[in-house]
Design a protein around this motif. Sequence first.
Motif, PDB file in Angstrom:
ATOM      1  N   LEU A  21       0.916  -1.364   0.217  1.00 36.44           N
ATOM      2  CA  LEU A  21      -0.102  -0.005  -0.028  1.00 36.44           C
ATOM      3  C   LEU A  21       0.844   1.258   0.054  1.00 36.44           C
ATOM      4  CD1 LEU A  21      -2.688  -1.142   2.586  1.00 36.44           C
ATOM      5  CD2 LEU A  21      -3.026  -0.555   0.106  1.00 36.44           C
ATOM      6  N   LEU A  22       1.817   1.410   0.892  1.00 36.84           N
ATOM      7  CA  LEU A  22       2.762   2.417   0.862  1.00 36.84           C
ATOM      8  C   LEU A  22       3.301   2.929  -0.601  1.00 36.84           C
ATOM      9  CD1 LEU A  22       4.472   4.609   2.421  1.00 36.84           C
ATOM     10  CD2 LEU A  22       6.236   2.782   2.813  1.00 36.84           C
ATOM     11  N   MET A  23       3.857   1.605  -1.053  1.00 32.85           N
ATOM     12  CA  MET A  23       4.687   1.587  -2.461  1.00 32.85           C
ATOM     13  C   MET A  23       3.601   2.241  -3.537  1.00 32.85           C
ATOM     14  SD  MET A  23       7.069  -1.588  -2.305  1.00 32.85           S
ATOM     15  CE  MET A  23       7.987  -1.019  -3.921  1.00 32.85           C
ATOM     16  N   SER A  24       2.435   1.743  -3.576  1.00 37.11           N
ATOM     17  CA  SER A  24       1.404   1.935  -4.473  1.00 37.11           C
ATOM     18  C   SER A  24       1.120   3.502  -4.584  1.00 37.11           C
ATOM     19  CB  SER A  24       0.044   1.207  -4.025  1.00 37.11           C
ATOM     20  OG  SER A  24       0.435  -0.178  -4.176  1.00 37.11           O
ATOM     21  N   PHE A  25       1.149   3.960  -3.540  1.00 39.33           N
ATOM     22  CA  PHE A  25       0.645   5.368  -3.445  1.00 39.33           C
ATOM     23  C   PHE A  25       1.839   6.437  -3.309  1.00 39.33           C
ATOM     24  CE2 PHE A  25      -3.024   2.460  -2.594  1.00 39.33           C
ATOM     25  CZ  PHE A  25      -3.971   2.808  -3.925  1.00 39.33           C
ATOM     26  N   GLY A  29       6.882   2.911  -5.612  1.00 37.80           N
ATOM     27  CA  GLY A  29       6.258   1.823  -6.198  1.00 37.80           C
ATOM     28  C   GLY A  29       6.286   1.949  -7.850  1.00 37.80           C
ATOM     29  N   TYR A  30       6.402   2.823  -8.183  1.00 32.99           N
ATOM     30  CA  TYR A  30       6.360   3.243  -9.639  1.00 32.99           C
ATOM     31  C   TYR A  30       7.390   4.220 -10.087  1.00 32.99           C
ATOM     32  CZ  TYR A  30       1.731   0.729  -9.432  1.00 32.99           C
ATOM     33  OH  TYR A  30       0.576  -0.052  -9.319  1.00 32.99           O
ATOM     34  N   LEU A  31       7.987   3.684 -11.393  1.00 31.91           N
ATOM     35  CA  LEU A  31       8.722   4.491 -12.181  1.00 31.91           C
ATOM     36  C   LEU A  31       8.121   5.072 -13.328  1.00 31.91           C
ATOM     37  CD1 LEU A  31      11.468   6.208 -12.713  1.00 31.91           C
ATOM     38  CD2 LEU A  31      12.383   4.015 -13.713  1.00 31.91           C
ATOM     39  N   ARG A  32       7.513   6.056 -13.543  1.00 28.31           N
ATOM     40  CA  ARG A  32       6.702   6.416 -14.596  1.00 28.31           C
ATOM     41  C   ARG A  32       7.630   7.052 -15.927  1.00 28.31           C
ATOM     42  NH1 ARG A  32       2.052   5.071 -12.618  1.00 28.31           N
ATOM     43  NH2 ARG A  32       1.284   5.823 -10.420  1.00 28.31           N
ATOM     44  N   VAL A  33       7.491   6.467 -16.840  1.00 25.30           N
ATOM     45  CA  VAL A  33       8.156   6.978 -18.060  1.00 25.30           C
ATOM     46  C   VAL A  33       7.125   7.054 -19.250  1.00 25.30           C
ATOM     47  CG1 VAL A  33      10.182   6.658 -19.642  1.00 25.30           C
ATOM     48  CG2 VAL A  33      10.389   5.620 -17.456  1.00 25.30           C
ATOM     49  N   ILE A  38       6.578   1.623 -14.763  1.00 29.56           N
ATOM     50  CA  ILE A  38       7.779   0.535 -14.353  1.00 29.56           C
ATOM     51  C   ILE A  38       7.359   0.205 -12.773  1.00 29.56           C
ATOM     52  CG2 ILE A  38      10.146  -0.371 -14.043  1.00 29.56           C
ATOM     53  CD1 ILE A  38      10.558   1.545 -16.506  1.00 29.56           C
ATOM     54  N   THR A  39       6.747  -1.095 -12.540  1.00 28.93           N
ATOM     55  CA  THR A  39       6.325  -1.237 -11.215  1.00 28.93           C
ATOM     56  C   THR A  39       7.511  -2.294 -10.363  1.00 28.93           C
ATOM     57  OG1 THR A  39       4.624  -1.906  -9.740  1.00 28.93           O
ATOM     58  CG2 THR A  39       5.208  -3.296 -11.958  1.00 28.93           C
ATOM     59  N   PHE A  40       7.594  -1.656  -9.166  1.00 26.31           N
ATOM     60  CA  PHE A  40       8.540  -2.584  -8.360  1.00 26.31           C
ATOM     61  C   PHE A  40       7.524  -3.237  -7.147  1.00 26.31           C
ATOM     62  CE2 PHE A  40      11.145   1.230  -9.658  1.00 26.31           C
ATOM     63  CZ  PHE A  40      11.918   0.612 -10.585  1.00 26.31           C
ATOM     64  N   LEU A  41       6.264  -3.192  -7.330  1.00 24.11           N
ATOM     65  CA  LEU A  41       5.357  -3.750  -6.428  1.00 24.11           C
ATOM     66  C   LEU A  41       5.524  -5.526  -6.599  1.00 24.11           C
ATOM     67  CD1 LEU A  41       2.694  -1.203  -6.832  1.00 24.11           C
ATOM     68  CD2 LEU A  41       3.589  -1.933  -4.539  1.00 24.11           C
ATOM     69  N   LEU A  60      -1.151 -11.515  -1.417  1.00 21.03           N
ATOM     70  CA  LEU A  60      -0.482 -10.193  -1.310  1.00 21.03           C
ATOM     71  C   LEU A  60      -0.754  -9.640  -2.971  1.00 21.03           C
ATOM     72  CD1 LEU A  60       2.646 -11.337   0.700  1.00 21.03           C
ATOM     73  CD2 LEU A  60       1.109  -9.599   1.230  1.00 21.03           C
ATOM     74  N   GLY A  61      -0.408 -10.678  -3.874  1.00 23.02           N
ATOM     75  CA  GLY A  61      -0.622 -10.305  -5.376  1.00 23.02           C
ATOM     76  C   GLY A  61      -2.066  -9.583  -5.551  1.00 23.02           C
ATOM     77  N   ALA A  62      -3.128 -10.120  -4.740  1.00 23.32           N
ATOM     78  CA  ALA A  62      -4.346  -9.356  -5.008  1.00 23.32           C
ATOM     79  C   ALA A  62      -4.434  -8.207  -4.550  1.00 23.32           C
ATOM     80  CB  ALA A  62      -5.420 -10.474  -4.205  1.00 23.32           C
ATOM     81  N   VAL A  63      -3.720  -7.887  -3.349  1.00 26.70           N
ATOM     82  CA  VAL A  63      -3.545  -6.466  -2.818  1.00 26.70           C
ATOM     83  C   VAL A  63      -2.777  -5.728  -3.838  1.00 26.70           C
ATOM     84  CG1 VAL A  63      -2.668  -5.168  -0.858  1.00 26.70           C
ATOM     85  CG2 VAL A  63      -3.735  -7.223  -0.560  1.00 26.70           C
ATOM     86  N   PHE A  64      -1.803  -6.201  -4.363  1.00 23.04           N
ATOM     87  CA  PHE A  64      -1.175  -5.294  -5.377  1.00 23.04           C
ATOM     88  C   PHE A  64      -2.220  -5.049  -6.805  1.00 23.04           C
ATOM     89  CE2 PHE A  64       2.234  -6.079  -9.016  1.00 23.04           C
ATOM     90  CZ  PHE A  64       2.175  -4.741  -9.562  1.00 23.04           C
ATOM     91  N   GLY A  65      -2.766  -6.102  -6.912  1.00 21.43           N
ATOM     92  CA  GLY A  65      -3.717  -5.930  -8.253  1.00 21.43           C
ATOM     93  C   GLY A  65      -5.003  -4.975  -7.862  1.00 21.43           C
TER      94      GLY A  65
END
Length: 193
Positions: A21-25, A29-33, A38-41, A60-65
């Motif tokens: 959750l922390l990385m997602s928001f 969590g994301y490198l936007r190009v 590009i996700t590190f989640l 955990l994958g479902a939370v990422f999804g």
Amino acid sequence: MNRSSKVHRITLTAILMAVILLMSFTPLGYLRVGIVSITFLAIPVVIGAILLGPMYGGLLGAVFGLTSFAQCFGMDVFGTTLMGINPIATFVVCLIPRVLIGVIAGLLYRLLRRWDRAGLWSAVVTAVVGSLTNTVFFIGMVILFFQSTYFGGQGVLAIILAFFSINIPLEAVTCGLLGGALSRVLARFLVRD
């Protein structure tokens, strides 16, 4: 499974969910190009799959999804575009590949550990495969569900080039190194307790 072991599993799952959750928001969590994210989640999902097994990895994958789907509400250009075309297909594209990261990584790690006593190379290989699982299934499902749109026609080449030139190498290397190393460090720490 004894009560202490179950408490450890639930606690570690909750901690990894909080990390997702922390990385997602946050920018972690994301490198936007451009339109590519590009996700590190996959890293916390793979760590959970290695340490806790495929069931917890899938959770955990479902939370990422779900957090990935939340990004489709204006936070991610590509996801927002897909959402505007077909919200249900977008939900499936966001959720299923992420759940599969955890399930496949958890099963693969159990299999590879038979030949790797230290667990190091099996953790790295599992982390790389987890990252690739996400990318391959995500691209495949986008092409499958959005084939009648730009993303199924001439846009397929653009998607494949973007993912194969930027996403796959960066995500696989990062997830392989960090996911593999952190899972081994955490495994030693957890065994000590």
